[in-house]
Scaffold this motif. Structure first.
Motif, PDB file in Angstrom:
ATOM      1  N   TYR A 149       0.824  -1.208   0.000  1.00  0.00           N
ATOM      2  CA  TYR A 149       0.000   0.000   0.000  1.00  0.00           C
ATOM      3  C   TYR A 149       0.862   1.263   0.000  1.00  0.00           C
ATOM      4  N   ASP A 150       2.004   1.206   0.700  1.00  0.00           N
ATOM      5  CA  ASP A 150       2.901   2.364   0.705  1.00  0.00           C
ATOM      6  C   ASP A 150       3.471   2.601  -0.691  1.00  0.00           C
ATOM      7  N   GLU A 151       3.904   1.540  -1.355  1.00  0.00           N
ATOM      8  CA  GLU A 151       4.492   1.673  -2.686  1.00  0.00           C
ATOM      9  C   GLU A 151       3.477   2.148  -3.728  1.00  0.00           C
ATOM     10  N   THR A 152       2.215   1.821  -3.510  1.00  0.00           N
ATOM     11  CA  THR A 152       1.182   2.176  -4.489  1.00  0.00           C
ATOM     12  C   THR A 152       0.377   3.400  -4.070  1.00  0.00           C
ATOM     13  N   GLY A 153       0.860   4.136  -3.052  1.00  0.00           N
ATOM     14  CA  GLY A 153       0.268   5.426  -2.701  1.00  0.00           C
ATOM     15  C   GLY A 153      -1.023   5.364  -1.920  1.00  0.00           C
ATOM     16  N   ARG A 154      -1.367   4.218  -1.346  1.00  0.00           N
ATOM     17  CA  ARG A 154      -2.587   4.121  -0.533  1.00  0.00           C
ATOM     18  C   ARG A 154      -2.171   4.188   0.944  1.00  0.00           C
ATOM     19  N   TYR A 155      -1.885   5.395   1.369  1.00  0.00           N
ATOM     20  CA  TYR A 155      -1.164   5.600   2.629  1.00  0.00           C
ATOM     21  C   TYR A 155      -2.013   5.314   3.868  1.00  0.00           C
ATOM     22  N   ASP A 156      -3.307   5.588   3.808  1.00  0.00           N
ATOM     23  CA  ASP A 156      -4.144   5.286   4.973  1.00  0.00           C
ATOM     24  C   ASP A 156      -4.192   3.787   5.228  1.00  0.00           C
ATOM     25  N   LEU A 157      -4.348   3.009   4.165  1.00  0.00           N
ATOM     26  CA  LEU A 157      -4.337   1.554   4.316  1.00  0.00           C
ATOM     27  C   LEU A 157      -2.968   1.065   4.776  1.00  0.00           C
ATOM     28  N   ALA A 158      -1.927   1.684   4.246  1.00  0.00           N
ATOM     29  CA  ALA A 158      -0.571   1.290   4.643  1.00  0.00           C
ATOM     30  C   ALA A 158      -0.373   1.472   6.136  1.00  0.00           C
ATOM     31  N   PHE A 159      -0.780   2.616   6.670  1.00  0.00           N
ATOM     32  CA  PHE A 159      -0.569   2.869   8.098  1.00  0.00           C
ATOM     33  C   PHE A 159      -1.457   1.971   8.946  1.00  0.00           C
ATOM     34  N   GLU A 160      -2.667   1.720   8.481  1.00  0.00           N
ATOM     35  CA  GLU A 160      -3.563   0.835   9.228  1.00  0.00           C
ATOM     36  C   GLU A 160      -2.925  -0.528   9.433  1.00  0.00           C
TER      37      GLU A 160
END
Length: 638
Positions: free
Chosen positions: A341-352
């Protein structure tokens, strides 16, 4: 209506004038001969016929029970041995066999009671060793160790019992005693192979990798066993002998094609050498094993940069995570998804996902995190080792360079940018902390060394020799500077200064929030504080404070390098590094270095450090700013 209680067995009481017939005694002697010849099936038949003729002949009941035990009929054995025991309550040997029958039938608590009854009657080495084995089955390792010791006091010439004790001591962290015992057992033909293998495992545990390599190699001369090859491969990884580790893992897989761990480590070794396509192929094969798939998925995510591959992996992880119960697997899956998710720019999901994984992980390592931070506190309080009284050691012709700072601050990138034909990159050697522990506890290469108290210079020389042995693989005749980029070597500044009065230090700096968020997104098994943002911030403050004190004390030995200057290709920083190291600014020739010496990278940066310089990591924290309020207040006050 009341249920009938199970009838309790009664003791068999022969009549007062009972005497077995001559025929019964003859049959029993024949049964004993069959039993001694391990012909248990025929012995069983004979004992059964004796009991059918004479129910009062108790020895036949016991021997029949033992036959049933040896023939795998555990429940029948238990019934017979219990029956005999009621009539002969002082027979310690019967209780011992009954304990074995209980244990074979997975009734380990009853086995413990039976062997305790035997030991009340008689205290022999065999009974103590059996008691130890039962306690080991129950994971009561302290009791098992105690029983093995008591048995060996009675009969010290039992190599297999000594080996079992040594392995328990090793697993319990009592390394000194285990090491001495295992070394003695290497000369015994009965225990030599296992002793050498366990010595290798012990040395690997305490970080004495050179000795571990030696012990595993000696064991392989006796038997080309897959697990020994695998362990040797792990050891060679730590020594950065990556081509040799690849050979070990490859041979392990040839011997045991289903050896999943060897396949995983083979992929890890290949990726550390930059062979990412080869590593992914191996990871693809290991995905067939469901038990290790979460870890493989995590490792694969670290070296996957193709959007389509991310999509496939994301779908697999998301589906699997819904039903996964094992917390360790949940951690791997969440770290992998956070990476995607971080690599693909979905930062809220990444942090979750990363926050969920770290919260799970931190619960189990919180005490270790506090211990790690307390070590820095000790040095801040001035309680670290002092070497002012030690005489300066002769300086070598080579210049030692130590790159220190927080993890994820650019140490790998800096080492890569400096390395050349004459500047040897040794990576994260991670030598001094484990070596000091080994020396203090007379372990590994220091098992006979008490020089710290008696002769400080000898102590320093032994540490220096051990360190230089560790990095010898990277040193050539052309080497004028060698680099150890273990980030927390700053904790051993006084020791390193005593070892190398000419040592230089480069302090890697990076935006505090970028450092902390980058650490939080990595699964650092050796850094317990890395799973909690507050602990990361605390470590950051204490690290910077301690390094600042060292800089104040010896400013000429320190250079600060900003990560952001490195990735933007700031020419001024290259000039400052060259001046600091007294080098020609055009010295670097990384391509020539890689042709001559394979440049292995075993840190979390193994993918990034092999890419062209990129600036997307600058200001990464801003993607997560809404989650970093407390961290921002701590690290960027005002």
């Amino acid at each position: 209506m009341r249920k009938n209680k199970k009838a309790k067995g009664r003791a068999i009481v022969p009549p007062p004038s009972y005497t077995p017939t001559e025929q019964i005694l003859t049959k029993f002697e024949r049964g004993e001969s069959l039993f001694a010849a391990q012909n248990h099936e025929h012995a069983r038949q004979l004992y059964q016929s004796i009991i059918a003729e004479d129910k009062y002949f108790l020895p036949a009941i016991r021997q029949l029970g033992i036959c049933e035990l040896f023939l795998g009929e555990n429940q029948k054995a238990i019934v017979l041995l219990e029956k005999y025991g009621k009539s002969a309550p002082d027979d310690a040997l019967n209780f011992a066999y009954l304990a074995q029958a209980y244990r074979a039938g997975d009734q380990t608590i009853l086995a413990r009671r039976a062997i305790a009854a035997a030991l009340k009657i008689e205290r022999t080495a065999d009974l103590f060793f059996l008691a130890a084995e039962i306690e080991e089955t129950l994971s009561a390792f302290a009791k098992a160790i105690d029983f093995y010791r008591k048995g060996l006091e009675i009969d010290p010439h039992r190599p297999t019992a000594s080996l079992s004790l040594a392995i328990l001591l090793k697993n319990a962290g009592q390394y000194r005693e285990a090491q001495l015992l295992l070394e003695k057992l290497t000369d015994n033909a009965q225990t030599s192979l296992a002793a050498k293998t366990n010595l290798g495992n012990l040395c690997h545990l305490i970080g004495a990798y050179e000795l571990a390599e030696q012990h595993f190699s000696n064991a392989l001369r006796e038997e080309r066993h897959a697990d020994i090859l695998y362990n040797l491969g792990l050891c060679l990884q730590q020594l950065r002998k990556i081509p040799q580790s690849i050979e070990c893992f490859t041979e392990t897989i040839k011997l045991v094609p289903s050896h999943i761990e060897a396949k995983i480590q083979l992929a890890e070794s290949k990726s550390s050498m930059g062979a990412f396509d080869d590593a992914r192929e191996v990871f693809d094969i290991t995905e067939e094993d469901s038990s290790t798939w979460p870890r493989v998925a995590y490792l694969k995510a670290q070296i996957t940069k193709i959007a389509s591959s991310y999509s496939d992996l994301e779908q697999q992880l998301t589906k699997a995570l819904r039903s996964e119960k094992d917390q360790e697997n949940v951690v791997f899956m969440n770290f992998a998804l956070a990476k995607i998710y971080d690599e693909t720019g979905r930062y809220d999901l990444a942090f979750e996902h990363i926050d969920r994984a770290n919260r799970i992980k931190y619960k189990s390592v919180k005490p270790a995190a506090k211990t790690y931070l307390a070590e820095i506190d000790k040095r801040l309080a001035g309680d670290g080792d002092k070497f002012d009284s030690a005489l300066p050691l002769p300086e070598t012709g080579r210049q030692p360079l130590f790159i220190v700072g927080m993890p994820r601050s650019g140490t790998t990138l800096l080492e890569k940018s400096i390395a050349s034909r004459s500047i040897a990159p040794c990576g994260e050697v991670d030598y001094f902390g484990p070596a000091i522990h080994r020396h203090a506890n007379f372990l590994g290469e220091f098992r006979n060394d008490s020089s710290k108290e008696n002769a400080p210079n000898e102590f320093l020389n032994s540490l220096k020799q051990g360190f230089e042995n560790r990095i010898a693989y990277a040193i050539t005749e052309e080497t004028s500077i060698f680099i150890d980029k273990t980030p927390d070597n700053f904790k051993f500044y006084d020791l390193i200064s005593a070892l190398y009065p000419n040592a230089l230090f480069i302090h890697c700096l990076r935006h505090p929030l970028d450092v902390c968020i980058s650490i939080y997104f990595q699964l650092f098994e050796g850094l317990p504080y890395s799973y909690d943002l507050d602990s990361i911030a605390e470590c950051f403050h204490k690290t910077e404070e301690l390094i600042s004190r060292y800089k104040t004390r010896h400013p000429g030995r320190w250079l600060a390098v900003q990560y952001e200057d490195l990735v933007t290709g700031n020419a001024a920083v290259k000039d400052r590094i060259s001046d600091f190291l007294n080098l020609d600014p055009e010295h670097a020739n990384h391509e020539a270095l890689e042709k001559k010496v394979p440049f292995s990278i075993q840190t979390m940066s193994k993918w990034q450090a092999r890419q062209d310089l990129y600036q997307t990591s600058i200001g990464r924290w801003k993607h997560y700013e809404k989650y970093l309020g407390r961290l921002q207040a701590s690290l960027l006050p005002g």
